[in-house]
Design a protein around this motif. Structure first.
Motif, PDB file in Angstrom:
ATOM      1  N   VAL A 164       0.851  -1.189   0.000  1.00 60.64           N
ATOM      2  CA  VAL A 164       0.000   0.000   0.000  1.00 60.64           C
ATOM      3  C   VAL A 164       0.886   1.238   0.000  1.00 60.64           C
ATOM      4  CG1 VAL A 164      -1.999  -1.043   1.142  1.00 60.64           C
ATOM      5  CG2 VAL A 164      -0.180  -0.009   2.526  1.00 60.64           C
ATOM      6  N   VAL A 165       0.378   2.299  -0.608  1.00 57.78           N
ATOM      7  CA  VAL A 165       1.004   3.616  -0.531  1.00 57.78           C
ATOM      8  C   VAL A 165       0.190   4.451   0.443  1.00 57.78           C
ATOM      9  CG1 VAL A 165       1.573   5.735  -1.791  1.00 57.78           C
ATOM     10  CG2 VAL A 165       1.901   3.499  -2.883  1.00 57.78           C
ATOM     11  N   LEU A 166       0.876   5.130   1.373  1.00 63.60           N
ATOM     12  CA  LEU A 166       0.220   6.021   2.310  1.00 63.60           C
ATOM     13  C   LEU A 166       0.771   7.427   2.151  1.00 63.60           C
ATOM     14  CD1 LEU A 166       0.250   3.112   4.002  1.00 63.60           C
ATOM     15  CD2 LEU A 166      -0.664   4.601   5.789  1.00 63.60           C
ATOM     16  N   GLU A 167      -0.109   8.415   2.259  1.00 70.13           N
ATOM     17  CA  GLU A 167       0.307   9.815   2.222  1.00 70.13           C
ATOM     18  C   GLU A 167      -0.776  10.670   2.872  1.00 70.13           C
ATOM     19  OE1 GLU A 167       0.792  11.071  -1.896  1.00 70.13           O
ATOM     20  OE2 GLU A 167      -0.348   9.301  -2.493  1.00 70.13           O
ATOM     21  N   ALA A 168      -0.485  11.938   3.077  1.00 67.76           N
ATOM     22  CA  ALA A 168      -1.452  12.851   3.675  1.00 67.76           C
ATOM     23  C   ALA A 168      -2.645  13.010   2.746  1.00 67.76           C
ATOM     24  CB  ALA A 168      -0.801  14.202   3.952  1.00 67.76           C
ATOM     25  N   VAL A 169      -3.857  13.066   3.327  1.00 69.58           N
ATOM     26  CA  VAL A 169      -5.086  13.231   2.552  1.00 69.58           C
ATOM     27  C   VAL A 169      -5.915  14.357   3.157  1.00 69.58           C
ATOM     28  CG1 VAL A 169      -5.176  10.849   1.719  1.00 69.58           C
ATOM     29  CG2 VAL A 169      -6.220  11.422   3.922  1.00 69.58           C
ATOM     30  N   GLU A 170      -6.762  14.960   2.339  1.00 67.26           N
ATOM     31  CA  GLU A 170      -7.590  16.084   2.781  1.00 67.26           C
ATOM     32  C   GLU A 170      -8.814  15.623   3.557  1.00 67.26           C
ATOM     33  OE1 GLU A 170      -6.969  19.327   2.517  1.00 67.26           O
ATOM     34  OE2 GLU A 170      -5.016  18.838   1.624  1.00 67.26           O
ATOM     35  N   ARG A 171      -9.304  14.438   3.236  1.00 63.42           N
ATOM     36  CA  ARG A 171     -10.488  13.914   3.909  1.00 63.42           C
ATOM     37  C   ARG A 171     -10.352  12.404   4.017  1.00 63.42           C
ATOM     38  NH1 ARG A 171     -15.965  13.494   0.790  1.00 63.42           N
ATOM     39  NH2 ARG A 171     -16.035  11.798   2.298  1.00 63.42           N
ATOM     40  N   GLY A 172     -11.198  11.808   4.861  1.00 64.60           N
ATOM     41  CA  GLY A 172     -11.137  10.360   5.030  1.00 64.60           C
ATOM     42  C   GLY A 172      -9.820   9.928   5.633  1.00 64.60           C
ATOM     43  N   GLY A 173      -9.243   8.882   5.072  1.00 61.98           N
ATOM     44  CA  GLY A 173      -7.984   8.358   5.595  1.00 61.98           C
ATOM     45  C   GLY A 173      -8.215   7.414   6.757  1.00 61.98           C
TER      46      GLY A 173
END
Length: 342
Positions: free
Chosen positions: A188-197
C-alpha cells in the motif's frame, strides 16, 4: 491497551492511496499436500482430511528462487504504478511481514535495492499483524512529519516453514496449523489526505500467550537446527485465546466511533481456516456479506491476508466508503484499523 486512535482532533490525516497484491503462480491443493504428507509419513490419514478440517481447498506457494522480498517487490511495483509514482517518490519504505529473507540485514533493504528507491527503510515484524502494524507505523511517521509518502510492503512465504515429512502423529499434530499456510505479497502507498484516511486505530496485546505457536528458530534462543525452522503450535489453544480476548477490541471500536457493522462497506478479517472464520462471525455478529473470504482458495497468508483482501475490493470502493481491518496475530495481539477512502 489501545493506542492513539488515529490522533483524534488532529487536522492532519494519512490515508491509503494505492493498493496491490501478488500471488505466486504455483498452486498446491489440499489433496496434493495430503498425498505428500501421507507418502512421507506413512500415516493413514482419512480421505480429504486437510480440506474437510480446514475448509481450505488450495493455496499458493513460492517456487525455488522466489523469496519474501520477491513477492513484496512485485506488489510494490504494481502499487507504485497505480499511484502514478516512481520509486524515488517514496521517502519511507516499511517491509512488514512475519517472514523475511534473512535475519540480517532488514529485508526492506533488499526490496529497496530491487526497486531503486532511496527511502528510509526498515522492517516491522509482529506475526500475522505485521502488515497492519506497518501501515500504522507509516501513518504515525506521516502525521509526525517524519515522512511525506510511505510504501508499506509484505512478502509472506510461510510455506517454507511447513513440515511435509512428519515422523508420526505427534509431529503431524504439532505442525498441523502449518498446513493452512499460503504465500502472498501485498503493498500500500500512504500519504497525507484532505479527507477520510485512517480514522481509528486500536490494539490489544496478551503477550503471556507468546509460546502458543510460532517459528522459533533463527534467533538467539535457537540460532541453528532445522527442527526450529518449522511452524510449531497448538491451533486449538490459539483459537481459544482469540475467542476470549478478540471481541473486546471490536466492542471498544464500535462504542468509541459510533459505527455499526452496516457503516462498513467491507470488513477485512485475518483468516486461518473456514471453521475459525465462521466462529468469528458467530462471536462478533459481523455480517457475512461484509466479509471478503479468501481462505478456501488461498489459505492462511499470514500478514498478507488483509492486503490481498483489500486489493480485491479496492477498485470498487467509492469516496467515503469505510473499511474495517481486523488483525489477529500470534504473540498474541489483536488490531483494528478504520479506513475511509478519500
Amino acid at each position: 491497551m489501545h493506542i492513539d486512535h488515529a490522533a483524534r482532533g488532529s487536522m492532519r490525516r494519512a490515508g491509503i492511496t494505492a493498493v496491490a497484491s501478488c500471488l505466486p503462480e504455483r498452486e498446491v491443493t489440499s489433496r496434493q499436500l495430503q498425498e505428500r504428507i501421507t507418502a512421507a509419513s506413512k500415516l493413514p490419514l482419512p480421505a480429504r482430511m486437510l480440506e474437510r478440517v480446514t475448509g481450505i481447498a488450495s493455496r499458493r506457494a513460492v517456487a525455488d528462487g522466489e523469496y519474501a522480498s520477491t513477492l513484496a517487490v512485485r506488489a510494490a511495483r504494481i502499487a507504485l504504478d497505480r499511484a502514478g509514482l516512481a520509486p524515488y517518490d517514496v521517502d519511507l519504505l516499511v517491509f512488514a511481514s512475519a517472514t523475511r529473507d534473512m535475519v540480517e540485514p532488514a529485508t526492506a533493504h533488499i526490496v529497496q535495492a530491487e526497486l531503486g528507491s532511496r527511502a528510509h527503510a526498515l522492517d516491522v515484524t509482529n506475526a500475522c499483524n505485521s502488515f497492519v502494524n506497518g501501515i500504522d507505523t507509516a501513518r504515525a511517521m506521516i502525521l509526525a512529519g517524519r515522512a511525506r509518502r510511505a510504501l508499506v510492503v509484505t512478502g509472506e512465504t510461510p510455506s517454507r516453514a511447513v513440515r511435509h515429512e512428519p515422523s508420526g502423529s505427534d509431529q503431524l499434530r504439532d505442525g498441523f496449523a502449518g498446513y493452512t499456510f499460503g504465500d502472498a505479497g501485498a503493498a500500500v502507498v500512504l500519504e497525507a489526505v484532505e479527507r477520510g484516511g485512517i480514522l481509528d486505530v486500536d490494539t490489544e496485546t496478551h503477550s503471556e500467550h507468546w509460546a502458543v505457536g510460532g517459528i522459533f528458530g533463527g534467533g538467539s534462543r535457537h540460532p541453528r537446527g532445522d527442527e526450529h525452522t518449522y511452524f510449531h503450535g497448538d491451533g486449538g489453544e490459539l483459537r481459544e485465546v482469540f475467542e476470549k480476548v478478540g471481541t473486546s477490541v471490536l466492542d471498544r471500536m464500535r462504542q468509541r466511533t459510533g459505527l455499526a457493522w452496516s457503516d462498513f462497506r467491507h470488513i477485512l478479517v485475518h483468516q486461518v481456516t473456514m471453521p475459525y472464520l465462521e466462529r468469528f462471525v458467530e462471536l462478533t455478529g459481523v455480517p457475512r456479506d461484509r466479509l471478503v473470504v479468501t481462505v478456501p482458495e488461498l489459505g492462511n497468508m499470514a500478514s498478507a491476508t488483509l492486503g490481498v483482501q483489500l486489493d480485491r475490493v479496492h477498485d470498487a470502493l467509492q469516496t467515503g466508503d469505510r473499511v474495517l481491518f481486523v488483525g489477529l496475530g500470534g504473540g498474541v495481539s489483536i488490531m483494528t484499523i478504520v479506513w475511509e477512502k478519500a
